[in-house]
Scaffold this active site. Sequence first.
Site, PDB file in Angstrom:
ATOM      1  N   CYS A 106       6.983  -6.751   6.695  1.00 16.54           N
ATOM      2  CA  CYS A 106       8.095  -6.046   7.347  1.00 16.54           C
ATOM      3  C   CYS A 106       9.033  -7.040   8.022  1.00 16.54           C
ATOM      4  O   CYS A 106       8.598  -8.063   8.540  1.00 16.54           O
ATOM      5  CB  CYS A 106       7.567  -5.046   8.376  1.00 16.54           C
ATOM      6  SG  CYS A 106       8.867  -3.978   9.046  1.00 16.54           S
ATOM      7  N   GLU A 120       0.832  -1.197   0.000  1.00 16.32           N
ATOM      8  CA  GLU A 120       0.000   0.000   0.000  1.00 16.32           C
ATOM      9  C   GLU A 120       0.869   1.250   0.000  1.00 16.32           C
ATOM     10  O   GLU A 120       1.964   1.252   0.544  1.00 16.32           O
ATOM     11  CB  GLU A 120      -0.931  -0.019   1.222  1.00 16.32           C
ATOM     12  CG  GLU A 120      -1.941  -1.152   1.114  1.00 16.32           C
ATOM     13  CD  GLU A 120      -2.868  -1.297   2.315  1.00 16.32           C
ATOM     14  OE1 GLU A 120      -3.971  -1.806   2.117  1.00 16.32           O
ATOM     15  OE2 GLU A 120      -2.498  -0.921   3.436  1.00 16.32           O
ATOM     16  N   GLU A 149      10.661  -2.000   6.471  1.00 19.60           N
ATOM     17  CA  GLU A 149      11.784  -1.289   7.078  1.00 19.60           C
ATOM     18  C   GLU A 149      12.785  -0.974   5.954  1.00 19.60           C
ATOM     19  O   GLU A 149      13.483  -1.867   5.464  1.00 19.60           O
ATOM     20  CB  GLU A 149      12.429  -2.166   8.166  1.00 19.60           C
ATOM     21  CG  GLU A 149      13.759  -1.674   8.682  1.00 19.60           C
ATOM     22  CD  GLU A 149      13.777  -0.197   9.086  1.00 19.60           C
ATOM     23  OE1 GLU A 149      12.885   0.259   9.811  1.00 19.60           O
ATOM     24  OE2 GLU A 149      14.696   0.521   8.646  1.00 19.60           O
ATOM     25  N   CYS A 187       7.677  -4.557  15.512  1.00 20.08           N
ATOM     26  CA  CYS A 187       7.062  -3.585  16.429  1.00 20.08           C
ATOM     27  C   CYS A 187       5.665  -4.083  16.787  1.00 20.08           C
ATOM     28  O   CYS A 187       4.847  -4.329  15.899  1.00 20.08           O
ATOM     29  CB  CYS A 187       6.956  -2.211  15.767  1.00 20.08           C
ATOM     30  SG  CYS A 187       8.537  -1.585  15.172  1.00 20.08           S
ATOM     31  N   SER A 229      12.265   5.984  14.458  1.00 24.33           N
ATOM     32  CA  SER A 229      11.098   5.683  15.296  1.00 24.33           C
ATOM     33  C   SER A 229      11.606   5.256  16.664  1.00 24.33           C
ATOM     34  O   SER A 229      11.951   4.100  16.869  1.00 24.33           O
ATOM     35  CB  SER A 229      10.281   4.560  14.662  1.00 24.33           C
ATOM     36  OG  SER A 229       9.905   4.954  13.366  1.00 24.33           O
ATOM     37  N   LEU A 230      11.675   6.210  17.561  1.00 20.66           N
ATOM     38  CA  LEU A 230      12.304   5.951  18.858  1.00 20.66           C
ATOM     39  C   LEU A 230      11.297   5.341  19.850  1.00 20.66           C
ATOM     40  O   LEU A 230      11.523   4.262  20.377  1.00 20.66           O
ATOM     41  CB  LEU A 230      12.890   7.264  19.392  1.00 20.66           C
ATOM     42  CG  LEU A 230      13.798   7.173  20.600  1.00 20.66           C
ATOM     43  CD1 LEU A 230      15.008   6.305  20.328  1.00 20.66           C
ATOM     44  CD2 LEU A 230      14.237   8.564  21.050  1.00 20.66           C
ATOM     45  N   HIS A 231      10.237   6.041  20.105  1.00 19.75           N
ATOM     46  CA  HIS A 231       9.122   5.605  20.970  1.00 19.75           C
ATOM     47  C   HIS A 231       9.479   5.362  22.437  1.00 19.75           C
ATOM     48  O   HIS A 231       8.604   5.411  23.288  1.00 19.75           O
ATOM     49  CB  HIS A 231       8.402   4.375  20.407  1.00 19.75           C
ATOM     50  CG  HIS A 231       7.888   4.565  19.007  1.00 19.75           C
ATOM     51  ND1 HIS A 231       7.203   5.695  18.623  1.00 19.75           N
ATOM     52  CD2 HIS A 231       7.982   3.792  17.901  1.00 19.75           C
ATOM     53  CE1 HIS A 231       6.880   5.590  17.346  1.00 19.75           C
ATOM     54  NE2 HIS A 231       7.352   4.464  16.876  1.00 19.75           N
ATOM     55  N   CYS A 239       3.613   8.635   0.803  1.00 14.34           N
ATOM     56  CA  CYS A 239       4.147   7.724   1.809  1.00 14.34           C
ATOM     57  C   CYS A 239       4.273   6.366   1.125  1.00 14.34           C
ATOM     58  O   CYS A 239       3.272   5.780   0.722  1.00 14.34           O
ATOM     59  CB  CYS A 239       3.187   7.686   2.994  1.00 14.34           C
ATOM     60  SG  CYS A 239       3.665   6.472   4.222  1.00 14.34           S
ATOM     61  N   ASN A 258      -2.527   5.117  16.278  1.00 16.34           N
ATOM     62  CA  ASN A 258      -3.678   4.582  15.549  1.00 16.34           C
ATOM     63  C   ASN A 258      -3.905   3.152  16.006  1.00 16.34           C
ATOM     64  O   ASN A 258      -3.109   2.274  15.683  1.00 16.34           O
ATOM     65  CB  ASN A 258      -3.406   4.610  14.040  1.00 16.34           C
ATOM     66  CG  ASN A 258      -3.110   6.021  13.583  1.00 16.34           C
ATOM     67  OD1 ASN A 258      -3.900   6.920  13.798  1.00 16.34           O
ATOM     68  ND2 ASN A 258      -1.939   6.226  12.989  1.00 16.34           N
ATOM     69  N   SER A 265      12.410   6.861   7.023  1.00 17.17           N
ATOM     70  CA  SER A 265      12.110   6.581   8.430  1.00 17.17           C
ATOM     71  C   SER A 265      12.533   5.151   8.757  1.00 17.17           C
ATOM     72  O   SER A 265      12.165   4.214   8.060  1.00 17.17           O
ATOM     73  CB  SER A 265      10.612   6.758   8.669  1.00 17.17           C
ATOM     74  OG  SER A 265      10.284   6.360   9.981  1.00 17.17           O
ATOM     75  N   CYS A 316      -0.487   5.982   9.847  1.00 18.99           N
ATOM     76  CA  CYS A 316       0.743   5.303  10.279  1.00 18.99           C
ATOM     77  C   CYS A 316       0.435   3.988  10.978  1.00 18.99           C
ATOM     78  O   CYS A 316      -0.373   3.946  11.904  1.00 18.99           O
ATOM     79  CB  CYS A 316       1.474   6.163  11.300  1.00 18.99           C
ATOM     80  SG  CYS A 316       2.510   7.400  10.591  1.00 18.99           S
ATOM     81  N   CYS A 336       2.302  -2.232  15.500  1.00 17.03           N
ATOM     82  CA  CYS A 336       2.168  -1.897  14.075  1.00 17.03           C
ATOM     83  C   CYS A 336       1.506  -3.041  13.303  1.00 17.03           C
ATOM     84  O   CYS A 336       1.909  -4.200  13.425  1.00 17.03           O
ATOM     85  CB  CYS A 336       3.549  -1.597  13.494  1.00 17.03           C
ATOM     86  SG  CYS A 336       3.515  -1.271  11.728  1.00 17.03           S
TER      87      CYS A 336
HETATM   88  N1  SAH Z   1       9.898   0.770   9.462  1.00 20.07           N
HETATM   89  C1  SAH Z   1       9.962   2.192   9.420  1.00 20.07           C
HETATM   90  C2  SAH Z   1       8.921   2.859   8.538  1.00 20.07           C
HETATM   91  C3  SAH Z   1       7.491   2.364   8.599  1.00 20.07           C
HETATM   92  S1  SAH Z   1       6.480   2.772   9.987  1.00 20.07           S
HETATM   93  C4  SAH Z   1       9.922   2.771  10.810  1.00 20.07           C
HETATM   94  O1  SAH Z   1       9.652   2.040  11.748  1.00 20.07           O
HETATM   95  O2  SAH Z   1      10.207   3.955  10.972  1.00 20.07           O
HETATM   96  C5  SAH Z   1       6.245   4.501   9.942  1.00 20.07           C
HETATM   97  C6  SAH Z   1       5.957   5.093  11.314  1.00 20.07           C
HETATM   98  O3  SAH Z   1       4.680   4.673  11.814  1.00 20.07           O
HETATM   99  C7  SAH Z   1       6.978   4.688  12.384  1.00 20.07           C
HETATM  100  O4  SAH Z   1       7.360   5.801  13.121  1.00 20.07           O
HETATM  101  C8  SAH Z   1       6.183   3.717  13.236  1.00 20.07           C
HETATM  102  O5  SAH Z   1       6.707   3.579  14.516  1.00 20.07           O
HETATM  103  C9  SAH Z   1       4.808   4.343  13.182  1.00 20.07           C
HETATM  104  N2  SAH Z   1       3.717   3.459  13.581  1.00 20.07           N
HETATM  105  C10 SAH Z   1       3.671   2.114  13.512  1.00 20.07           C
HETATM  106  N3  SAH Z   1       2.489   1.659  13.976  1.00 20.07           N
HETATM  107  C11 SAH Z   1       1.777   2.738  14.351  1.00 20.07           C
HETATM  108  C12 SAH Z   1       0.469   2.929  14.893  1.00 20.07           C
HETATM  109  N4  SAH Z   1      -0.320   1.901  15.133  1.00 20.07           N
HETATM  110  N5  SAH Z   1       0.075   4.197  15.138  1.00 20.07           N
HETATM  111  C13 SAH Z   1       0.862   5.247  14.868  1.00 20.07           C
HETATM  112  N6  SAH Z   1       2.098   5.136  14.344  1.00 20.07           N
HETATM  113  C14 SAH Z   1       2.555   3.904  14.096  1.00 20.07           C
END
Ligand code: SAH
Length: 345
Positions: A113, A93, A165, A117, A219-221, A106, A295, A196, A338, A120
């Site tokens: 992937c 997508e 990724e 995570c 994507s630190l979190h 995007c 989300n 990213s 996202c 996700c």
């Molecule tokens: N693999 C890469 C790019 C794809 S994800 C990465 O991790 O950066 C793009 C962004 O969406 C990342 O920052 C990821 O952490 C975030 N993301 C993943 N699941 C999400 C969700 N359920 N809600 C909001 N952001 C999310």
Amino acid sequence: MSTKRDIRALSKEEIILFFEEVGQKAFRGKQVYEWLWSKGAHTFDEMTNISKETRNLLAAHFVINHIAVDYFQKSNDGTIKNAVKLHDGLIVESVLIPTKSRTTACVSSQVGCSLDCSFCATARLKRMRNLNPDEIYDQVVAINKESNLYFNRPLSNIVFMGMGEPLMNYKNVMLAIEKITSPEGLKMSPKRITLSTSGVPKMIKMLADDEVKFNLAVSLHSAIQETREEIMPFAKKFTLDDLKESLIYWYDKTKRRISYEYIVWKGINDSQEAIDALVRFCCYVPCKVNIIEYNPIDDGIYQQATKEAIEKYIYTLEKNRIPVTVRRSRGKDIDAACGQLANKQ
Ligand code: SAH
């Protein structure tokens, strides 16, 4: 499937060589390359300045693999999600995100992937395969066309935040970006491209060594090792210490600041301790923090933190002079936001 080679997997030099080997001028190779990349031809017959005989010769040796937008959905906020069918039938997508002044694409870099995570939706699909450079490039071309058609302006920005990724498909992503930015491709400035990554230290160093000119988002979190391992299990292998070292390496070489993407969840990283850890992490290299709205993708294991908790983050970051923005979700109603990309159709 055809056993003929995909001509779009060939470099310009290889196409020129093909023409030289069949006794034709190198110039033909350049023309064909232009048809394939800047003009986006899907068939040899479209190549009208190439003789019929030569077109037949090409068709006898090669195929032109290309993506097709299988269906698309439009959100009530204007966001468009494309389901993109690849030549082998797999689907990824891509999303077009319009704002007042820009259109952002995007794009996906893998089918599924490589990473895990736990918040996700894409991670649940597992990795089926890497996308080829042309499959990444074609997503951008398709969104550029949609931007012209629906918003009367060309695409202005690209983010590698779709499925996959990007740093686990390093070579193909680099080749795609080379085409996107080259005069023979889309001539886009690398300054308008953001890659990213979930944070693959070795690959971040490779980006720095390759002197790339695009932007880097991580994507630190969480800046606490234990918490990060919980939400992003691969972080056991790619530790925060190694990530930190790779980011310092990146900054030393590129002198470009990094964006940290950060979701704040209830009971996971909404404590003062988590905020303080982030502030300390932000001191290693110049950076900004992008707080992303969560989300939901499941039955509520993860929940967006309260407004107050997020405001506390913003307050503390600003007090420490760390730039912070809050990114609102776009396209939620069509599962285009996202982390929601999972080929539900
Ligand atoms: N693999 C890469 C790019 C794809 S994800 C990465 O991790 O950066 C793009 C962004 O969406 C990342 O920052 C990821 O952490 C975030 N993301 C993943 N699941 C999400 C969700 N359920 N809600 C909001 N952001 C999310």
